[in-house]
Design an enzyme around this catalytic site. Sequence first.
Site, PDB file in Angstrom:
ATOM      1  N   SER A 145       0.259  -1.397  -0.336  1.00 39.60           N
ATOM      2  CA  SER A 145       0.065   0.190   0.111  1.00 39.60           C
ATOM      3  C   SER A 145       1.074   1.287   0.024  1.00 39.60           C
ATOM      4  CB  SER A 145      -0.626   0.235   1.203  1.00 39.60           C
ATOM      5  OG  SER A 145      -0.385  -0.263   2.169  1.00 39.60           O
ATOM      6  N   ASP A 189       7.834  -3.125  -6.305  1.00 34.16           N
ATOM      7  CA  ASP A 189       6.789  -2.938  -6.048  1.00 34.16           C
ATOM      8  C   ASP A 189       5.781  -1.176  -6.695  1.00 34.16           C
ATOM      9  OD1 ASP A 189       7.207  -4.191  -3.859  1.00 34.16           O
ATOM     10  OD2 ASP A 189       7.273  -2.892  -2.173  1.00 34.16           O
ATOM     11  N   ASN A 232       5.011  -2.007   9.071  1.00 32.72           N
ATOM     12  CA  ASN A 232       5.398  -0.662   8.090  1.00 32.72           C
ATOM     13  C   ASN A 232       6.729  -1.222   8.441  1.00 32.72           C
ATOM     14  OD1 ASN A 232       6.541   1.840   7.402  1.00 32.72           O
ATOM     15  ND2 ASN A 232       4.498   2.893   8.927  1.00 32.72           N
TER      16      ASN A 232
HETATM   17  C1  GLA Z   1       9.014  -5.093   0.176  1.00 26.66           C
HETATM   18  C2  GLA Z   1      10.135  -4.107  -1.195  1.00 26.66           C
HETATM   19  C3  GLA Z   1      10.346  -4.982  -2.205  1.00 26.66           C
HETATM   20  C4  GLA Z   1      10.477  -6.199  -1.661  1.00 26.66           C
HETATM   21  C5  GLA Z   1       9.734  -7.153  -0.890  1.00 26.66           C
HETATM   22  C6  GLA Z   1      10.180  -7.887  -0.268  1.00 26.66           C
HETATM   23  O1  GLA Z   1       7.741  -4.835  -0.333  1.00 26.66           O
HETATM   24  O2  GLA Z   1       9.415  -2.597  -1.537  1.00 26.66           O
HETATM   25  O3  GLA Z   1      11.583  -3.772  -3.004  1.00 26.66           O
HETATM   26  O4  GLA Z   1      11.989  -6.252  -1.857  1.00 26.66           O
HETATM   27  O5  GLA Z   1      10.131  -5.954   0.401  1.00 26.66           O
HETATM   28  O6  GLA Z   1      10.482  -9.383  -1.363  1.00 26.66           O
END
Ligand code: GLA
Length: 438
Positions: A145, A189, A232
């Site tokens: 999120s 992400d 978080n």
């Molecule tokens: C978080 C990070 C990603 C990745 C994941 C674990 O979401 O923002 O870049 O490292 O953890 O896979």
Amino acid sequence: MATVPPKIKVLFSGNERLQKLKEAFHGKYGQEPLFFACAPGRVNLIGEHIDYCGYAVLPMAIEQNIVAAVSVSDSKTIQLANTEPKYKDFSVSVDGLSIDRENPQWHYYFLCGVRGIQEHLSLSSLAGMCCMVDGTIPASSGLSSSSALVCCAGLVTMEACQKALSKVTLAETCAKCERYIGTEGGGMDQSISFLAEEGTAKLIEFNPLRATDVRLPDGAVFVIANCCVEMNKAASSHFNTRVVECRIATKMLAKARGLDWSRLLKLGDLQKELQVSLEQMLELVEELLHPEPYSREEICKTLGISTEQLCEDILSANTQHATDFKLYQRARHVYSEAARVLQFKAVINMHFNFSSCTLLVKNLEQLRLLKAGAVGSRLTGAGWGGCTVSMVPGERIDSFLQTVREHYYAPDARRSALEKQSLFVTRPGGGAAIFIEE
Ligand code: GLA
């Protein structure tokens, strides 16, 4: 060709959510929004904690997203409000966009996106804007999120400034600027939030950033179940500790192989430098690293550096006080997980059937979910709480949901109250977009 996020005309009479958001915007600011920007959350199917080491990951966007209604003015102020009352209103002058890492509140993620785009476009100043944000991704649940909010804000800023940036540039810029809040994420992400396409998962590769469709098996359904433990990642040092451990492991392995370790930062770069397979990297880890945690002294002695150099050049701001570092475990995880992503993609591409999938996942931690009818199940995202994602054959879906409800949600009053937004079926959703009322 570099593609930009789509601008879609929407009939609001057929879209209850946008209509409500428009009304909330009007109620708050007494004016009409000019446009809406939307960025989705994601579920990672395989490839966890390896993107920041340079390795490919395999996520898909989910239908849950963050949408912002926006108007632009020459007020030189950014005003933020959220349809969820627990996220308080925030207002800041465009010339004072500071981000407080010690206090990672919702509006700072938005400001990360604004600042990232402003810097990327080298804009000396911004106009003002009013934004009303509405999110459907459960917060701190491993469905990204916070990155969706950063991406949404990046897209808002681009559109408000009447600029056009490619999806790849937006993804790279938003991955970089989320670091203003302190976490050193790897870019998965933000990449999937911009590069996702409906109906397909994506193999995301880095440097250069690119996304390839991975068609999921017909008849497979993905179920997300939030364990309702929130995390978080900017509020603790767990995440950055892993990143730093991978960085130190890179340097220790490079040093042992007589390479110029000081310029190597990622386990993936080390593999490239050595030009060997992932299996050979795993052998090297067994040979050169020990399973007991490494102390600062041992690291400094091996690399021939002072504690000050370790702190300044290698550790992140929030890991300055770390004393023990799991180098063997991290390196082993990264090289084996990078191989699993490729294995998963190969199985899916060649001859997917549910029994081959079961073989791939039978050692995973979520055995209970397997018993309930999933063919594969795992924790998704950064971990330390958050969501499981399970692949379930369509015909078993009802009994699967029923079992998870009975065994996990019903016995606990808090979880039971959260069940509606915590347990859901999802399919690969589309990427970030701008909406304009038709
Ligand atoms: C978080 C990070 C990603 C990745 C994941 C674990 O979401 O923002 O870049 O490292 O953890 O896979």
